[in-house]
Design a protein around this motif. Structure first.
Motif, short mmCIF file in Angstrom:
data_model
loop_
_atom_site.label_atom_id
_atom_site.label_comp_id
_atom_site.label_asym_id
_atom_site.label_seq_id
_atom_site.Cartn_x
_atom_site.Cartn_y
_atom_site.Cartn_z
N SER A 62 2.26 1.33 8.92
CA SER A 62 1.33 1.83 7.91
C SER A 62 0.40 2.88 8.50
O SER A 62 -0.04 2.75 9.64
N ASN A 101 -2.97 4.48 6.79
CA ASN A 101 -3.78 4.35 5.59
C ASN A 101 -4.76 5.52 5.46
O ASN A 101 -5.96 5.38 5.66
N SER A 124 2.76 -4.37 10.90
CA SER A 124 2.64 -5.74 10.42
C SER A 124 2.97 -6.71 11.55
O SER A 124 3.69 -6.37 12.50
N THR A 131 3.62 3.88 3.98
CA THR A 131 4.03 2.48 4.06
C THR A 131 5.54 2.49 4.23
O THR A 131 6.27 2.86 3.30
#
Length: 393
Positions: free
Chosen positions: A211, A213, A235, A136
């Protein structure tokens, strides 16, 4: 006026810097762990860090490395690297990369797993799990040609015991987007001089959070081996700004107007240009601009040019004649980026661009066309009236 198009290319690369924050305190065994990177073949040594958007590391480039050692059954993971900066000091393939303090291969363990981000400053500012590669980032700003905007994330790399002592070569992927804008004039304007005097792309998201994940299972960047690419998302809904000709990796200067080359393959409004215009038939207006991946959302009302959706603004002049009979007319247009499609024809009804995706290179073509004002003339016939008489005796 005519406009177009998109060309998508896949791309790959990496690199950068300095000293370690933590290190593995287990017993050192054998050769130190060394790093290299996969990149396209170098043609010469480079003394300055790489140009944004390119695929070749240069001296001064860096990456932050993360990783751990473990047993075959994943039963005993131990972190070895956690945000350690690795810097290129000698150009080459894979080049010389240094970090400090050194770590040594531990033959009591069956494998090492590595992750990395470039530039190293992006990793340092991020939260990264050294045992999963989950990332992140902090908010990353996209300021045109700044190489720090060209973020690279490496494929997951596993080194088995049989290969301990070999250089750990990491394959990096561009996870931003690269865009070019090129303008040409149509054959209708063969005898006219066309110059672009102003150009910008507006309402473009210019910051965002990256990001990953806990997923390194994609095959999206064309790298080898496949199937280990990081799954990267960005984002959306962040701050927006504008970019112009001076913001690309190669600066384009409009000055008093940049003369535009002719695309003589364009068949006006009756068909297509039979494929992508040759490089010589279109003129760069923005060259190699690093941008944040993002949707190119269409406006709710295409006629409302005040909507804050990704948009292109262009001002250009058309000059005809010469000497005392020379005439110059200025035109300005605003286009929605969401209207660009993959066929260079009169209609905008083919597959649209939709978005800028990670690791993709997009070229937008705008073809300027015009229909000359022409005149014809006719004379209305005399209207037949009554005969009039006078009898003179």
């Amino acid at each position: 006026m005519r406009m177009k198009k998109i060309l998508i290319l896949a791309v790959a690369a990496t690199a950068l810097v300095a000293c370690a924050k933590s290190f593995d305190k287990s017993t050192s065994q054998g050769q130190a762990i060394g790093f290299g990177t996969w990149a396209e073949t170098l043609t010469k040594a480079i003394s300055d860090p790489r140009v944004a958007g390119t695929n070749t590391f240069a001296v001064g480039d860096s990456f932050a490395v993360y990783g751990y050692k473990d047993m075959t059954d994943d039963s005993d993971p131990h972190t070895v690297f956690d945000d350690d900066a690795v810097e290129m000091t000698v150009a080459g393939t894979p080049g010389t990369w240094v970090y400090s303090p050194l770590r040594f291969w531990d033959k009591n363990y069956d494998k090492y797993i590595f992750y990395a981000i470039s530039p190293s400053s992006v990793g340092t500012a991020a939260t990264v799990d050294p045992q999963t590669g989950e990332i992140t980032s902090a908010s990353i700003s996209f300021s045109g040609k700044n190489v720090a905007s060209d973020v690279l994330v490496a494929d997951k790399k596993t080194v088995l015991k049989a290969n301990y002592g070999s250089v750990v070569e990491l394959n990096f992927n561009h996870v931003a987007s690269l865009v070019d804008f090129k303008v040409s004039k149509a054959p209708n304007l063969t005898d006219a001089t066309v110059k672009v005097t102003a150009f910008s792309i507006d309402n473009i998201e210019n910051a965002g959070v990256l990001s990953v994940n806990d997923a390194y299972n994609a095959s999206v960047y064309g790298s080898t081996p496949t199937g280990l690419n990081p799954v990267v998302t960005w984002s959306t809904g962040n701050a927006t700004g504008s970019y112009g000709p001076g913001d690309g990796a190669t600066t384009v200067t409009l000055g008093t107007g940049l003369e535009i080359a002719e695309n003589d393959a364009f068949t006006n409004f009756d068909g297509t240009d039979n494929g992508e215009p040759a490089a010589a038939k279109a003129t760069y207006i923005i060259n190699n601009l690093i941008v944040k991946p993002q949707p190119l959302t269409a406006p709710s009302d295409p006629t409302d040019l005040t909507e804050t959706k990704p948009q292109l603004s262009i001002t250009y002049t058309i000059t005809t004649g010469s000497g005392t009979s020379e005439s110059t007319t200025e035109y300005s247009s605003k286009l929605w980026l969401s209207d660009f499609d993959v066929v260079n024809d009169n209609a905008q009804n083919d597959t649209k661009v939709g978005s800028w995706a990670t690791g993709k290179h997009y070229v937008f073509y705008i073809t300027l066309d015009a229909n000359p004002i022409v005149f014809g003339a006719s004379i209305t016939d005399w209207v037949v009236s009554n005969g009039y008489h006078y009898l003179l005796n």
